[in-house]
Design a protein around this motif. Sequence first.
Motif, PDB file in Angstrom:
ATOM      1  N   ASN A  10      38.941  33.188  39.214  1.00 20.95           N
ATOM      2  CA  ASN A  10      38.922  32.285  38.049  1.00 20.95           C
ATOM      3  C   ASN A  10      39.987  31.195  38.074  1.00 20.95           C
ATOM      4  OD1 ASN A  10      36.679  33.548  36.657  1.00 20.95           O
ATOM      5  ND2 ASN A  10      38.067  35.276  36.353  1.00 20.95           N
ATOM      6  N   LEU A  13      39.180  27.568  37.801  1.00 26.33           N
ATOM      7  CA  LEU A  13      38.873  26.962  36.490  1.00 26.33           C
ATOM      8  C   LEU A  13      40.076  26.263  35.860  1.00 26.33           C
ATOM      9  CD1 LEU A  13      36.790  29.906  34.961  1.00 26.33           C
ATOM     10  CD2 LEU A  13      35.919  27.807  36.018  1.00 26.33           C
ATOM     11  N   ARG A  17      39.676  24.847  31.292  1.00 25.39           N
ATOM     12  CA  ARG A  17      39.557  25.704  30.108  1.00 25.39           C
ATOM     13  C   ARG A  17      40.888  26.383  29.817  1.00 25.39           C
ATOM     14  NH1 ARG A  17      34.957  29.278  31.831  1.00 25.39           N
ATOM     15  NH2 ARG A  17      33.582  27.834  32.898  1.00 25.39           N
ATOM     16  N   GLU A  18      41.038  26.841  28.590  1.00 20.96           N
ATOM     17  CA  GLU A  18      42.253  27.547  28.145  1.00 20.96           C
ATOM     18  C   GLU A  18      43.558  26.835  28.533  1.00 20.96           C
ATOM     19  OE1 GLU A  18      42.361  31.862  28.149  1.00 20.96           O
ATOM     20  OE2 GLU A  18      40.405  31.892  29.115  1.00 20.96           O
ATOM     21  N   TYR A  22      47.052  28.232  30.324  1.00 22.19           N
ATOM     22  CA  TYR A  22      47.250  27.999  31.756  1.00 22.19           C
ATOM     23  C   TYR A  22      47.600  26.549  32.117  1.00 22.19           C
ATOM     24  CZ  TYR A  22      45.150  32.620  32.075  1.00 22.19           C
ATOM     25  OH  TYR A  22      44.895  33.967  31.939  1.00 22.19           O
ATOM     26  N   ASN A  74      48.882  34.226  43.739  1.00 23.13           N
ATOM     27  CA  ASN A  74      48.557  34.483  42.352  1.00 23.13           C
ATOM     28  C   ASN A  74      47.246  35.263  42.387  1.00 23.13           C
ATOM     29  OD1 ASN A  74      47.759  34.612  39.719  1.00 23.13           O
ATOM     30  ND2 ASN A  74      48.281  32.479  39.232  1.00 23.13           N
ATOM     31  N   GLY A  76      45.513  36.540  40.157  1.00 23.71           N
ATOM     32  CA  GLY A  76      44.678  36.476  38.960  1.00 23.71           C
ATOM     33  C   GLY A  76      44.501  37.875  38.380  1.00 23.71           C
ATOM     34  N   GLY A  77      43.331  38.159  37.879  1.00 20.68           N
ATOM     35  CA  GLY A  77      43.064  39.460  37.252  1.00 20.68           C
ATOM     36  C   GLY A  77      43.176  40.631  38.223  1.00 20.68           C
ATOM     37  N   HIS A  80      46.049  43.341  38.165  1.00 24.57           N
ATOM     38  CA  HIS A  80      46.097  44.519  37.299  1.00 24.57           C
ATOM     39  C   HIS A  80      45.095  45.589  37.703  1.00 24.57           C
ATOM     40  CE1 HIS A  80      48.220  41.403  35.154  1.00 24.57           C
ATOM     41  NE2 HIS A  80      47.096  40.707  34.981  1.00 24.57           N
ATOM     42  N   HIS A 100      52.609  34.046  38.654  1.00 23.63           N
ATOM     43  CA  HIS A 100      51.689  33.956  37.517  1.00 23.63           C
ATOM     44  C   HIS A 100      52.059  32.737  36.688  1.00 23.63           C
ATOM     45  CE1 HIS A 100      49.934  37.777  38.383  1.00 23.63           C
ATOM     46  NE2 HIS A 100      51.138  38.262  38.566  1.00 23.63           N
ATOM     47  N   LEU A 101      51.063  31.997  36.291  1.00 23.23           N
ATOM     48  CA  LEU A 101      51.291  30.837  35.428  1.00 23.23           C
ATOM     49  C   LEU A 101      51.846  31.279  34.076  1.00 23.23           C
ATOM     50  CD1 LEU A 101      47.873  29.360  36.358  1.00 23.23           C
ATOM     51  CD2 LEU A 101      50.003  28.126  36.774  1.00 23.23           C
ATOM     52  N   SER A 102      51.238  32.302  33.528  1.00 22.83           N
ATOM     53  CA  SER A 102      51.640  32.790  32.209  1.00 22.83           C
ATOM     54  C   SER A 102      52.651  33.923  32.358  1.00 22.83           C
ATOM     55  CB  SER A 102      50.405  33.297  31.451  1.00 22.83           C
ATOM     56  OG  SER A 102      49.806  34.392  32.145  1.00 22.83           O
ATOM     57  N   ILE A 104      53.060  37.306  31.973  1.00 26.07           N
ATOM     58  CA  ILE A 104      52.133  38.439  31.790  1.00 26.07           C
ATOM     59  C   ILE A 104      52.731  39.531  30.896  1.00 26.07           C
ATOM     60  CG2 ILE A 104      50.756  38.061  33.866  1.00 26.07           C
ATOM     61  CD1 ILE A 104      52.461  40.138  35.334  1.00 26.07           C
ATOM     62  N   ARG A 111      48.042  43.551  30.929  1.00 23.06           N
ATOM     63  CA  ARG A 111      48.578  42.602  31.922  1.00 23.06           C
ATOM     64  C   ARG A 111      50.021  42.944  32.310  1.00 23.06           C
ATOM     65  NH1 ARG A 111      44.705  38.405  31.911  1.00 23.06           N
ATOM     66  NH2 ARG A 111      43.774  38.171  29.862  1.00 23.06           N
TER      67      ARG A 111
END
Length: 150
Positions: A10, A13, A17-18, A22, A74, A76-77, A80, A100-102, A104, A111
């Motif tokens: 993802n 993307l 989005r979001e 991100y 990174n 991503g999901g 986890h 990670h951008l965010s 977590i 997360r």
Amino acid sequence: MKLMVLNGPNLNLLGSREPQVYGHTTLDQIMQDLIAEAAPFDCLIDPYQSNHEGALIDKVQQAKQEEYSGIIINPGGLTHTSVALRDAISGVDLPTVEVHLSNIYAREEFRHHSYIAPVAIGQIAGFGAAGYSLAFRALSEYLANRTSRV
Ligand code: CA2
């Protein structure tokens, strides 16, 4: 020197989005910026994104076979969930920085756990796109110190 920079599901993307989570920058732009930052240091950045766990594992193995100096990832999901990606990173024994951008740890409980962190030399989370640049600098310094000690 060449570094593999892997991005998981993802992250293609990004920028669309979001943006509140991100950011507005696309993954392509982040990778171009990293390539430009590394070039003066004679460091080749090889970026790759996939939505598929096995494809990312293949790239980790390729990094070892083709004698890359290290990996920035990174996941991503998959961070986890993926024992298989963790096993691949552990198996190649290349210094790996998790990005990670965010932040977590400031998000949902699920997360907070990373399967990748214990097999990485370190983790950078919460600084948005700048995290890739920070990871590059951290990995470069790690490699320079390691080489000078041998
Ligand atoms: O903060 C990060 O960089 C994450 O690795 C991003 C993953 C998330 O599952 C991790 O917990 C933390 C999600 C990537 C999805 O990226 C999107 C970007 C734009 C729109 C939708 C998803």
